[in-house]
Write an enzyme that holds these catalytic residues in place. Structure first.
Site, PDB file in Angstrom:
ATOM      1  N   LYS A   1       0.849  -1.190   0.000  1.00 54.61           N
ATOM      2  CA  LYS A   1       0.000   0.000   0.000  1.00 54.61           C
ATOM      3  C   LYS A   1       0.880   1.233   0.000  1.00 54.61           C
ATOM      4  CE  LYS A   1      -3.552   2.384   2.637  1.00 54.61           C
ATOM      5  NZ  LYS A   1      -4.590   2.285   3.666  1.00 54.61           N
TER       6      LYS A   1
ATOM      7  N   LYS B   1      -2.273  -1.555  -3.833  1.00 51.71           N
ATOM      8  CA  LYS B   1      -3.149  -0.396  -3.791  1.00 51.71           C
ATOM      9  C   LYS B   1      -2.336   0.876  -3.897  1.00 51.71           C
ATOM     10  CE  LYS B   1      -6.129   1.761  -0.454  1.00 51.71           C
ATOM     11  NZ  LYS B   1      -6.290   1.952   0.938  1.00 51.71           N
TER      12      LYS B   1
HETATM   13  C1  PBG Z   1      -7.643   3.128   5.679  1.00 48.55           C
HETATM   14  C2  PBG Z   1      -7.869   3.061   4.209  1.00 48.55           C
HETATM   15  C3  PBG Z   1      -7.733   4.049   3.244  1.00 48.55           C
HETATM   16  C4  PBG Z   1      -8.206   3.503   2.051  1.00 48.55           C
HETATM   17  C5  PBG Z   1      -8.565   2.201   2.321  1.00 48.55           C
HETATM   18  N1  PBG Z   1      -8.344   1.926   3.660  1.00 48.55           N
HETATM   19  C6  PBG Z   1      -7.286   5.455   3.373  1.00 48.55           C
HETATM   20  C7  PBG Z   1      -5.886   5.766   3.673  1.00 48.55           C
HETATM   21  O1  PBG Z   1      -5.028   4.889   3.801  1.00 48.55           O
HETATM   22  O2  PBG Z   1      -5.627   6.948   3.817  1.00 48.55           O
HETATM   23  C8  PBG Z   1      -8.306   4.212   0.732  1.00 48.55           C
HETATM   24  C9  PBG Z   1      -9.361   3.695  -0.187  1.00 48.55           C
HETATM   25  C10 PBG Z   1      -9.677   4.591  -1.323  1.00 48.55           C
HETATM   26  O3  PBG Z   1      -9.053   5.655  -1.536  1.00 48.55           O
HETATM   27  O4  PBG Z   1     -10.605   4.253  -2.073  1.00 48.55           O
HETATM   28  N2  PBG Z   1      -6.342   3.294   6.069  1.00 48.55           N
END
Ligand code: PBG
Length: 327
Positions: free
Chosen positions: A194, A247
């Site tokens: 991520k 992601k």
């Molecule tokens: C929680 C999380 C996030 C997303 C998924 N889980 C936000 C982040 O990490 O700031 C993002 C999902 C999206 O942008 O569609 N940490």
């Protein structure tokens, strides 16, 4: 002209093109992210994500029913609590918003496969993904709360948990906690790779989870790196992850391919809020064809190596699959 190889031969008709397709997809691989919020009678459209809503629990069954009718059988829950605090206690409260949503969804739709995002950022007053020590997120203290959160989700009916916080060691910590409580068979889908990404902007508006100071770069990954992504992926496999996620999706398809080639467990790609928002905005201007762009984005994720695709377009993609436009 003596030409033996003519690649165009296999492009001559729709039937033939479908016959030789390399990438095939199925609705069963789609996961729809869904926002649940405290309150009643709420179906609030998210301003930067047209057609996406925050639902209160009384409205949730309508949303789930629509998905089920479209043939989308997998949900990923995100919670928006009433109150936030320093330690994100709403994340692991027995009567927290996600825990209640799970009970509601599983009692009415037992066949819906319910996955939960396990993170603190929607629940902490400072908006970071863990507990703070000064201005830094304290890794090992956070692991305890993440484990507690995952356990509370599974106890409330979650079929799978998906930690998205990017703390070191969270998969192992959650695995141990679930096993100790008899949930040996509950899979973990790790947001293993991520990146710290501006593509999450609209989500943070949707969930009210933007950090109140600083950014997430001390725990989410630097997008200049790909070998580090493999390192994260391998570590999570060693810690017991059942599925790995990359992601965002669109700008990180090289990573999807590398992870797919490196590990033997299923790979998921998450087409995040910013990807959705860009398509919606350009389509609203009449500058692009929304449906065709949506299909290309989805197919490219699968083509890169994803077996699972998380998308706010799940319903619309399912329809395109039904109509034979993709898949
Ligand atoms: C929680 C999380 C996030 C997303 C998924 N889980 C936000 C982040 O990490 O700031 C993002 C999902 C999206 O942008 O569609 N940490």
């Amino acid at each position: 002209m003596n030409m033996i190889q003519r690649p165009r031969r296999l492009r001559g008709s729709e039937g033939l093109r479908k016959m030789v397709r390399e990438t095939r997809m199925d609705k069963s691989s789609l996961i729809y992210p869904l926002f649940v919020k405290e309150g009643t009678n709420l179906k609030e459209e998210i301003p930067s994500m047209p057609d996406q809503y925050r639902y209160s629990l009384d409205q949730l069954p309508y949303a789930v029913e629509e998905l089920q009718n479209a043939g989308v059988g997998n949900l990923m829950f995100f919670g928006i609590p009433e109150h936030k605090d320093e330690v994100g206690s709403g994340a692991y409260a027995q009567d927290g918003i996600v825990q209640r949503a799970l009970r509601e969804a599983k009692s009415r739709f037992p066949d819906m496969y319910c996955i939960t995002d396990v993170c603190m950022c929607e629940y902490t007053s400072h908006g970071h993904c863990g507990v703070l020590c000064g201005h830094d997120v304290e890794n090992d203290e956070t692991l305890k709360l993440l484990s507690q959160t995952a356990l509370s989700h599974v106890e409330a009916g979650a079929d799978m948990v998906a930690p998205s916080d990017m703390m070191d060691g969270r998969v192992l910590a959650i695995r141990n906690t679930l096993d100790e409580h008899g949930f040996k068979e509950t899979p973990i889908m790790s947001y293993a790779v991520k990146y710290a990404s501006a593509f999450y902007g609209p989500f943070r508006e949707a969930a009210g989870s933007a950090p109140s100071f600083g950014d997430r770069k001390s725990y989410q990954m630097d997008y200049h790196n790909s070998r580090e992504g493999i390192k994260e992926a391998i570590l999570d496999v060693q810690e017991g992850a059942d599925i790995l996620m990359v992601k965002p999706a669109m700008s990180f398809l090289d990573i999807v391919t590398k992870v797919h080639d490196e590990v033997q467990i299923p790979v998921a790609a998450y087409s995040v809020s910013g990807e959705y928002a860009m398509v919606k905005a350009a389509a609203a201007k009449g500058w692009i064809e929304e449906e065709r762009i949506m299909c290309e984005m989805a197919v490219s994720a699968y083509r890169a190596g994803a077996q699972i695709y998380l998308t706010y377009y799940a319903k619309e993609l399912a329809k395109c699959m039904d109509e034979g436009k993709i898949g």
